[in-house]
Design an enzyme around this catalytic site. Sequence first.
Site, PDB file in Angstrom:
ATOM      1  N   GLU A  71       0.866  -1.189   0.000  1.00 20.20           N
ATOM      2  CA  GLU A  71       0.000   0.000   0.000  1.00 20.20           C
ATOM      3  C   GLU A  71       0.898   1.234   0.000  1.00 20.20           C
ATOM      4  OE1 GLU A  71      -3.281   0.990  -0.361  1.00 20.20           O
ATOM      5  OE2 GLU A  71      -2.241   2.910  -0.241  1.00 20.20           O
ATOM      6  N   CYS A  82     -12.248   3.990   0.235  1.00 21.25           N
ATOM      7  CA  CYS A  82     -13.489   3.962   1.018  1.00 21.25           C
ATOM      8  C   CYS A  82     -13.252   4.470   2.438  1.00 21.25           C
ATOM      9  CB  CYS A  82     -14.034   2.534   1.046  1.00 21.25           C
ATOM     10  SG  CYS A  82     -15.464   2.374   2.114  1.00 21.25           S
ATOM     11  N   CYS A 104     -16.277   6.610   1.096  1.00 22.55           N
ATOM     12  CA  CYS A 104     -17.552   6.348   1.765  1.00 22.55           C
ATOM     13  C   CYS A 104     -17.589   6.774   3.232  1.00 22.55           C
ATOM     14  CB  CYS A 104     -17.884   4.859   1.740  1.00 22.55           C
ATOM     15  SG  CYS A 104     -17.104   3.886   0.461  1.00 22.55           S
ATOM     16  N   LYS A 144     -17.030  10.567   4.026  1.00 21.62           N
ATOM     17  CA  LYS A 144     -18.182  11.221   3.387  1.00 21.62           C
ATOM     18  C   LYS A 144     -19.434  11.072   4.248  1.00 21.62           C
ATOM     19  CE  LYS A 144     -20.790   8.847   0.927  1.00 21.62           C
ATOM     20  NZ  LYS A 144     -20.864   8.444  -0.433  1.00 21.62           N
ATOM     21  N   TYR A 167     -22.967  11.103  -8.120  1.00 26.78           N
ATOM     22  CA  TYR A 167     -23.284  11.026  -6.701  1.00 26.78           C
ATOM     23  C   TYR A 167     -22.290  11.778  -5.826  1.00 26.78           C
ATOM     24  CZ  TYR A 167     -19.901   7.247  -5.556  1.00 26.78           C
ATOM     25  OH  TYR A 167     -18.770   6.515  -5.332  1.00 26.78           O
ATOM     26  N   GLU A 188     -23.440  14.714  -3.307  1.00 28.28           N
ATOM     27  CA  GLU A 188     -23.244  14.527  -1.861  1.00 28.28           C
ATOM     28  C   GLU A 188     -22.482  15.702  -1.260  1.00 28.28           C
ATOM     29  OE1 GLU A 188     -23.377   9.642  -1.861  1.00 28.28           O
ATOM     30  OE2 GLU A 188     -21.433  10.624  -1.954  1.00 28.28           O
ATOM     31  N   ARG A 211     -27.210  11.212 -14.041  1.00 30.41           N
ATOM     32  CA  ARG A 211     -27.356  10.434 -15.281  1.00 30.41           C
ATOM     33  C   ARG A 211     -27.314   8.945 -14.949  1.00 30.41           C
ATOM     34  NH1 ARG A 211     -23.587   8.812 -19.334  1.00 30.41           N
ATOM     35  NH2 ARG A 211     -21.904   9.684 -18.086  1.00 30.41           N
ATOM     36  N   HIS A 263     -46.849   0.220  10.386  1.00 33.69           N
ATOM     37  CA  HIS A 263     -47.373   1.572  10.508  1.00 33.69           C
ATOM     38  C   HIS A 263     -46.959   2.196  11.837  1.00 33.69           C
ATOM     39  CE1 HIS A 263     -50.168   4.802   9.652  1.00 33.69           C
ATOM     40  NE2 HIS A 263     -50.632   4.696  10.888  1.00 33.69           N
ATOM     41  N   GLU A 291     -43.962   1.708   4.556  1.00 36.05           N
ATOM     42  CA  GLU A 291     -45.218   0.974   4.342  1.00 36.05           C
ATOM     43  C   GLU A 291     -45.811   1.292   2.968  1.00 36.05           C
ATOM     44  OE1 GLU A 291     -48.662   2.142   6.864  1.00 36.05           O
ATOM     45  OE2 GLU A 291     -47.375   3.767   7.570  1.00 36.05           O
TER      46      GLU A 291
HETATM   47  C1  LIG Z   1     -15.849  10.516  -2.301  1.00 36.01           C
HETATM   48  C2  LIG Z   1     -16.182   9.071  -2.515  1.00 36.01           C
HETATM   49  C3  LIG Z   1     -17.308   8.533  -1.931  1.00 36.01           C
HETATM   50  C4  LIG Z   1     -17.626   7.196  -2.102  1.00 36.01           C
HETATM   51  N1  LIG Z   1     -18.760   6.716  -1.519  1.00 36.01           N
HETATM   52  C5  LIG Z   1     -19.099   5.420  -1.657  1.00 36.01           C
HETATM   53  C6  LIG Z   1     -20.244   4.895  -1.016  1.00 36.01           C
HETATM   54  O1  LIG Z   1     -20.983   5.606  -0.340  1.00 36.01           O
HETATM   55  N2  LIG Z   1     -20.516   3.573  -1.156  1.00 36.01           N
HETATM   56  C7  LIG Z   1     -19.720   2.744  -1.903  1.00 36.01           C
HETATM   57  O2  LIG Z   1     -19.999   1.552  -1.983  1.00 36.01           O
HETATM   58  N3  LIG Z   1     -18.628   3.227  -2.545  1.00 36.01           N
HETATM   59  C8  LIG Z   1     -18.301   4.538  -2.438  1.00 36.01           C
HETATM   60  N4  LIG Z   1     -17.176   5.027  -3.055  1.00 36.01           N
HETATM   61  C9  LIG Z   1     -16.401   4.113  -3.933  1.00 36.01           C
HETATM   62  C10 LIG Z   1     -15.469   3.222  -3.113  1.00 36.01           C
HETATM   63  O3  LIG Z   1     -14.635   4.024  -2.310  1.00 36.01           O
HETATM   64  C11 LIG Z   1     -14.636   2.354  -4.046  1.00 36.01           C
HETATM   65  O4  LIG Z   1     -15.497   1.640  -4.907  1.00 36.01           O
HETATM   66  C12 LIG Z   1     -13.775   1.355  -3.292  1.00 36.01           C
HETATM   67  O5  LIG Z   1     -12.910   2.003  -2.393  1.00 36.01           O
HETATM   68  C13 LIG Z   1     -12.955   0.512  -4.275  1.00 36.01           C
HETATM   69  O6  LIG Z   1     -12.097  -0.343  -3.587  1.00 36.01           O
HETATM   70  P1  LIG Z   1     -10.769  -0.888  -4.294  1.00 36.01           P
HETATM   71  O7  LIG Z   1     -10.201  -1.910  -3.349  1.00 36.01           O
HETATM   72  O8  LIG Z   1     -11.036  -1.281  -5.672  1.00 36.01           O
HETATM   73  O9  LIG Z   1      -9.799   0.362  -4.388  1.00 36.01           O
HETATM   74  P2  LIG Z   1      -9.312   1.511  -3.308  1.00 36.01           P
HETATM   75  O10 LIG Z   1     -10.169   1.431  -2.117  1.00 36.01           O
HETATM   76  O11 LIG Z   1      -9.267   2.713  -4.107  1.00 36.01           O
HETATM   77  O12 LIG Z   1      -7.892   0.989  -2.912  1.00 36.01           O
HETATM   78  C14 LIG Z   1      -6.808   1.027  -3.789  1.00 36.01           C
HETATM   79  C15 LIG Z   1      -5.539   1.225  -2.974  1.00 36.01           C
HETATM   80  O13 LIG Z   1      -4.411   0.926  -3.793  1.00 36.01           O
HETATM   81  C16 LIG Z   1      -3.354   1.816  -3.454  1.00 36.01           C
HETATM   82  N5  LIG Z   1      -2.438   1.816  -4.603  1.00 36.01           N
HETATM   83  C17 LIG Z   1      -2.684   2.251  -5.863  1.00 36.01           C
HETATM   84  N6  LIG Z   1      -1.625   1.983  -6.664  1.00 36.01           N
HETATM   85  C18 LIG Z   1      -0.698   1.362  -5.880  1.00 36.01           C
HETATM   86  C19 LIG Z   1       0.603   0.821  -6.141  1.00 36.01           C
HETATM   87  N7  LIG Z   1       1.133   0.833  -7.373  1.00 36.01           N
HETATM   88  N8  LIG Z   1       1.276   0.268  -5.103  1.00 36.01           N
HETATM   89  C20 LIG Z   1       0.734   0.233  -3.846  1.00 36.01           C
HETATM   90  N9  LIG Z   1      -0.479   0.712  -3.566  1.00 36.01           N
HETATM   91  C21 LIG Z   1      -1.195   1.262  -4.571  1.00 36.01           C
HETATM   92  C22 LIG Z   1      -4.079   3.142  -3.209  1.00 36.01           C
HETATM   93  O14 LIG Z   1      -3.295   4.005  -2.418  1.00 36.01           O
HETATM   94  C23 LIG Z   1      -5.346   2.661  -2.501  1.00 36.01           C
HETATM   95  O15 LIG Z   1      -5.185   2.663  -1.100  1.00 36.01           O
HETATM   96  C24 LIG Z   1     -16.796   6.359  -2.894  1.00 36.01           C
HETATM   97  C25 LIG Z   1     -15.653   6.884  -3.491  1.00 36.01           C
HETATM   98  C26 LIG Z   1     -15.348   8.226  -3.306  1.00 36.01           C
HETATM   99  C27 LIG Z   1     -14.117   8.786  -3.960  1.00 36.01           C
END
Ligand SMILES: Cc1cc2nc3c(=O)[nH]c(=O)nc-3n(C[C@H](O)[C@H](O)[C@H](O)COP(=O)(O)OP(=O)(O)OC[C@H]3O[C@@H](n4cnc5c(N)ncnc54)[C@H](O)[C@@H]3O)c2cc1C
Length: 461
Positions: free
Chosen positions: A35, A43, A48, A51, A179, A183, A206, A438, A443
Amino acid sequence: MAEFDVDLFVIGGGSGGVRAARIAAGHGARVMIAEEYRMGGTCVIRGCVPKKLLVYASHIHHDIEDAAGFGWSIASATFDWPTLIANKDKEIARLEAAYTANVEKSGARIVKARAVFENPNTLRLATGEAVRAKYVLIATGGAPNHGFAIPGIEHVISSNEAFHLSVLPKRIVIQGGGYIALEFACIFAGFGSDVTLIYRGDNILRGFDDDVRAHVRSEMEKEGIAILTGCTVNRVDKHGEEFTSHLSNGASVASDQVMFAIGRHPNVAGLGLEKAGVAINPGNGGIAVDGFSRTSVPNIYAIGDVTHRTNLTPVAIREGHAFADTVFGKRPVQVDHAEIPTAVFSQPEVGTVGLTEAQARAHFSHVDIYKSSFRPMKATMSGRDTRMLMKLVVDALTDRVVGCHIVGDGAAEMVQLVAIAIKMKATKADFDATMALHPTAAEELVTMRTPTARHVRQAAE
Ligand SMILES: Cc1cc2nc3c(=O)[nH]c(=O)nc-3n(C[C@H](O)[C@H](O)[C@H](O)COP(=O)(O)OP(=O)(O)OC[C@H]3O[C@@H](n4cnc5c(N)ncnc54)[C@H](O)[C@@H]3O)c2cc1C
């Protein structure tokens, strides 16, 4: 010397990567997870979770206003943005530590460094170390789009920075109609900021049901948010601490911050995918995968936002779990991407699952719509000018409920439960047979008896 240093190397400690690492380690695999920023990923750190904490905080403004109708007088409530941000940061740090501890407890090893491919089985860490892995999981997530390099783009923030502003902007321009844009517009409006939302299309949200789009827009406008559609921000000028956003329609808007939330792209740049031979999906710019999340290279898998399928946390987690079970648990699992419930934590919030009215009409020849818009009970005493929307979309030939769309308080919580019924292929008759609870808003979902619209597509001659 062993052929591989680890059985699995996970790139990215976000929702999907962490789940995959823990489950694979539980299946006995030797796992390393890299990481580059903070454990927990988008997230937990800047999506998430923070937020939703800000949504809770800004909603309190409504609660204070509504209190008067119920006999409460709350003298001069004040709000302190730095306190909120500091408390939010403390909670995020706690979650980050919990994520780290859980991964370590599972037996997987965390490396706090960026990792890139050198070849299909070798990762190079930013520390210089090379790691040879039998399998690699790409779980690098996504990042905000900035769009065209318009003049002044350097003054524009994304959601990443919005979580860390030192001062609450009195006025903010937000470009975007999805979204995240909505938000943040509602969060800032709740804190008393003057918000202008700019969107290039004809209406916000959209892809959502048209009634939902119209309803949310009118509710946000009632809250004083200016929504300008059919235009874009073409230039941003900075004068001291102030900004002027120049729009494509010739208008300009002054503000203290300008934020763009115009979409997100998969994090694939600089990963060395070409050295590993991993193909990109030309349709969406994400990593191309099959139903088991396997890429074009047999020992490399990809999950979550980097595949740009359905960019939601629970989906990334499911995909990570399914990958680990498939490759290390001898239990091949494909994730079902149909009927995924989703929410927009705007104010009022949106919960939705299944097909929109337009999608259902394209799929089915006979579609019945059940729709209700009403003043929620709480608003009768508080005097708030707000309405809820409930809508069921039914395939009239089978009577199956194929879509449910709710706008109003508790919409997301309701839709999570309705999603179970829809997944179980519940019919409208099943909804009707369910006793109402209710007095609730929910409902309404089991008491809408008469279709408000019936669509019948004539067979082609
Ligand atoms: C503002 C916002 C609000 C959101 N709200 C919601 C919500 O309400 N509900 C919902 O379900 N989803 C929500 N999402 C979407 C959700 O956050 C993502 O769908 C989810 O985090 C995806 O998980 P992931 O494991 O694919 O990637 P991420 O959680 O993005 O994790 C990827 C990780 O990889 C690391 N990384 C990248 N490249 C490298 C590398 N080369 N080497 C080492 N580390 C690396 C990054 O630093 C990051 O920590 C929101 C997103 C945002 C931006």
